[in-house]
Design an enzyme around this catalytic site. Structure first.
Site, PDB file in Angstrom:
ATOM      1  N   ARG A 156       0.843  -1.203   0.000  1.00  0.00           N
ATOM      2  CA  ARG A 156       0.000   0.000   0.000  1.00  0.00           C
ATOM      3  C   ARG A 156       0.876   1.249   0.000  1.00  0.00           C
ATOM      4  NH1 ARG A 156      -3.127  -2.934   4.649  1.00  0.00           N
ATOM      5  NH2 ARG A 156      -4.735  -3.980   3.432  1.00  0.00           N
ATOM      6  N   ASP A 172     -15.729  -2.699  -4.930  1.00  0.00           N
ATOM      7  CA  ASP A 172     -15.852  -3.957  -4.186  1.00  0.00           C
ATOM      8  C   ASP A 172     -17.304  -4.395  -4.237  1.00  0.00           C
ATOM      9  OD1 ASP A 172     -13.801  -5.321  -1.907  1.00  0.00           O
ATOM     10  OD2 ASP A 172     -15.920  -5.834  -1.656  1.00  0.00           O
ATOM     11  N   SER A 173     -17.542  -5.693  -4.008  1.00  0.00           N
ATOM     12  CA  SER A 173     -18.924  -6.180  -4.017  1.00  0.00           C
ATOM     13  C   SER A 173     -19.560  -6.081  -2.633  1.00  0.00           C
ATOM     14  CB  SER A 173     -18.953  -7.627  -4.514  1.00  0.00           C
ATOM     15  OG  SER A 173     -18.084  -8.410  -3.731  1.00  0.00           O
ATOM     16  N   ASP A 220      -6.480  -6.604  -6.192  1.00  0.00           N
ATOM     17  CA  ASP A 220      -6.090  -7.458  -5.056  1.00  0.00           C
ATOM     18  C   ASP A 220      -7.262  -8.375  -4.691  1.00  0.00           C
ATOM     19  OD1 ASP A 220      -4.917  -8.493  -2.746  1.00  0.00           O
ATOM     20  OD2 ASP A 220      -5.447  -6.764  -1.511  1.00  0.00           O
ATOM     21  N   CYS A 272      -3.413 -13.909  -3.132  1.00  0.00           N
ATOM     22  CA  CYS A 272      -3.214 -14.417  -1.770  1.00  0.00           C
ATOM     23  C   CYS A 272      -3.480 -15.918  -1.723  1.00  0.00           C
ATOM     24  CB  CYS A 272      -4.099 -13.661  -0.780  1.00  0.00           C
ATOM     25  SG  CYS A 272      -5.847 -13.732  -1.186  1.00  0.00           S
TER      26      CYS A 272
HETATM   27  N1  SAH Z   1      -7.325  -4.841  -1.136  1.00  0.00           N
HETATM   28  C1  SAH Z   1      -7.946  -5.080   0.145  1.00  0.00           C
HETATM   29  C2  SAH Z   1      -8.199  -6.521   0.446  1.00  0.00           C
HETATM   30  C3  SAH Z   1      -9.033  -7.241  -0.567  1.00  0.00           C
HETATM   31  S1  SAH Z   1      -9.820  -8.662   0.047  1.00  0.00           S
HETATM   32  C4  SAH Z   1      -7.108  -4.401   1.238  1.00  0.00           C
HETATM   33  O1  SAH Z   1      -6.082  -3.804   0.944  1.00  0.00           O
HETATM   34  O2  SAH Z   1      -7.487  -4.503   2.406  1.00  0.00           O
HETATM   35  C5  SAH Z   1     -10.825  -9.116  -1.287  1.00  0.00           C
HETATM   36  C6  SAH Z   1     -12.060  -8.255  -1.481  1.00  0.00           C
HETATM   37  O3  SAH Z   1     -12.683  -8.675  -2.677  1.00  0.00           O
HETATM   38  C7  SAH Z   1     -13.127  -8.351  -0.404  1.00  0.00           C
HETATM   39  O4  SAH Z   1     -13.392  -7.090   0.109  1.00  0.00           O
HETATM   40  C8  SAH Z   1     -14.387  -8.887  -1.145  1.00  0.00           C
HETATM   41  O5  SAH Z   1     -15.577  -8.254  -0.716  1.00  0.00           O
HETATM   42  C9  SAH Z   1     -14.085  -8.513  -2.544  1.00  0.00           C
HETATM   43  N2  SAH Z   1     -14.687  -9.320  -3.605  1.00  0.00           N
HETATM   44  C10 SAH Z   1     -14.749 -10.671  -3.693  1.00  0.00           C
HETATM   45  N3  SAH Z   1     -15.280 -11.040  -4.870  1.00  0.00           N
HETATM   46  C11 SAH Z   1     -15.570  -9.905  -5.542  1.00  0.00           C
HETATM   47  C12 SAH Z   1     -16.128  -9.619  -6.815  1.00  0.00           C
HETATM   48  N4  SAH Z   1     -16.477 -10.611  -7.657  1.00  0.00           N
HETATM   49  N5  SAH Z   1     -16.273  -8.336  -7.197  1.00  0.00           N
HETATM   50  C13 SAH Z   1     -15.926  -7.333  -6.353  1.00  0.00           C
HETATM   51  N6  SAH Z   1     -15.366  -7.547  -5.151  1.00  0.00           N
HETATM   52  C14 SAH Z   1     -15.201  -8.805  -4.744  1.00  0.00           C
END
Ligand code: SAH
Length: 389
Positions: free
Chosen positions: A208, A246-247, A293, A333
């Site tokens: 980040r 995000d979803s 991510d 991850c």
């Molecule tokens: N980048 C974040 C962590 C991401 S975790 C950080 O720095 O903290 C993964 C995220 O993807 C979660 O918040 C989850 O809600 C989201 N997610 C999972 N599937 C998804 C999709 N199909 N479309 C959008 N978001 C999604």
């Protein structure tokens, strides 16, 4: 009850110093198979040589996880005080604020145990039957070392079922909580009981900071933003526009709230990332910096091929919405995809996007996620940053 001993037949010990002993390395006689899951055992060679103290699980491929290199080591509150004290000392050397992963399983000599620290609030994730049995001495050790106000047990990882463990979330002390996380000088809000995983992903801290260092005056798309870990820091670093995609509505609500607390604005977009990328590509919209991510696409070894393809597609689409001379971070991850394979899929995706890309950073999790040197596979996080043409 006296401690049981499990035996390593002569010449079967594959990896000296490894904290794992596989079931096929042990003499699996009836007496061994009858040892209850999670029992503390001594491990010896047939000649009586000590291999250590560990905990046993006949249901797991990893039959023993070692806790100490000698036999008959007492596994009690004092043991955990010493191990947690060592882990704490490392973090206090690394960070000036009490916000970090305090214990990272085997990397801190405590297989099956993960503890995140948010000042005087702790979250604990237990991943094995052996550690579950040690919960009381672990809590006693944490009280002795840190006097936490709140301790949340986030014992709801699906992998617990493989160890025969039930799934639950509860407060062992204090109340389940909305908390503040201080990271890279930014103030974030997190929800430790309702949020995902332990409520906050400390593993991306350094990545980040790196992306934020590129963000001044730039437009940023933080895809799979969760509660805005990347996006908010970029906004604080002077990005001219930050979209958090995000979803999860609750995650985006936290991101907005955190943005206000930092005196910056972000634009939350609740959508499926792939669908939104399709829309952005069709509309010809671009961002100077794109972060992708996602959640793990390769959840188990059998998902490797479809998961690898999904990373390739994501890399291609993310590159297509990255503007001229822009930067792109793609992360995984999934510990089930090796770093070389992940890099190859990202490279293939980038090539298909028609963009020339130079890899400028290859990183993993921060140093509060130490890796046992004989378990390189536990370095699950891979983050690749490309400079595009
Ligand atoms: N980048 C974040 C962590 C991401 S975790 C950080 O720095 O903290 C993964 C995220 O993807 C979660 O918040 C989850 O809600 C989201 N997610 C999972 N599937 C998804 C999709 N199909 N479309 C959008 N978001 C999604």
């Amino acid at each position: 009850m006296s401690r049981k001993t499990v035996i390593l037949p002569k010449g079967r010990r594959a990896r000296i110093g490894s904290p794992w002993i596989f079931a096929n390395e042990l003499k699996m006689d009836a007496a061994t198979k009858a040892i209850p899951s999670g029992s503390i055992v001594n491990v010896r060679g047939e000649d009586g040589r000590a291999f250590g103290t560990g905990y046993f699980n006949a249901r797991s491929l990893i039959a023993v996880r070692l806790l100490a290199p000698d036999c008959d080591v007492a596994i009690d509150a004092d043991f955990f005080v010493a191990r947690i004290g060592q882990a704490l000392h490392l973090r206090q050397t690394l960070y000036d604020k009490p916000f970090y992963r305090l214990v990272h399983a085997e990397g801190d000599g405590l297989p099956g145990l993960v503890i995140d620290r948010f000042d005087d609030v702790l979250t604990i994730q237990i991943g094995s039957a052996g550690m579950e049995k040690q919960l009381d001495p672990i809590l006693a050790a944490l009280d002795a070392a840190l006097k936490p106000r709140t301790v949340i047990l986030r014992n709801d990882a699906p992998s617990r079922a493989l160890e025969g463990l039930e799934s639950y979330v509860r407060a062992a002390k204090g109340e389940g909580a909305r908390i503040v996380v201080m990271e890279n000088g930014c103030r974030y809000f997190a929800d430790l009981t309702g949020g995902q995983k332990t409520g906050w992903y400390y593993d991306q801290r350094d990545n980040r900071a790196f992306m934020a260092s590129l963000a001044k005056g730039k437009s940023v798309l933080d895809a799979y933003s969760y509660s805005g870990g990347f996006g908010l820091l970029a906004a604080r670093a002077g990005a001219k526009e930050v979209v958090c995609l995000d979803s999860s509505a609750p995650a985006l609500a936290l991101a907005e709230e955190s943005a206000r607390a930092n005196g910056v604005t972000i634009k939350p977009v609740k959508a499926d990332v792939i669908e939104e990328l399709e829309r952005l590509i069709a509309a010809g919209e671009k961002f100077d910096i794109v972060i992708a991510d996602p959640p793990p696409f390769v959840k188990s070894k059998k998902d490797l091929e479809p998961g690898a393809k999904a990373y390739r597609k994501l890399a291609r689409m993310a590159a297509e919405v990255t503007g001229r001379s822009g930067f792109l971070l793609v992360a995984s991850c999934s510990h089930n995809i090796p770093p070389e394979r992940f890099a190859a899929e990202c490279a293939a995706g980038m090539a298909r996007s028609g963009r020339a890309a130079a890899l400028i950073r290859q990183a993993g999790a921060g140093p509060d996620h130490p890796v046992h040197p004989l378990l390189p596979e536990s370095a699950y996080l891979k983050a690749l940053v490309y400079a595009l043409d």
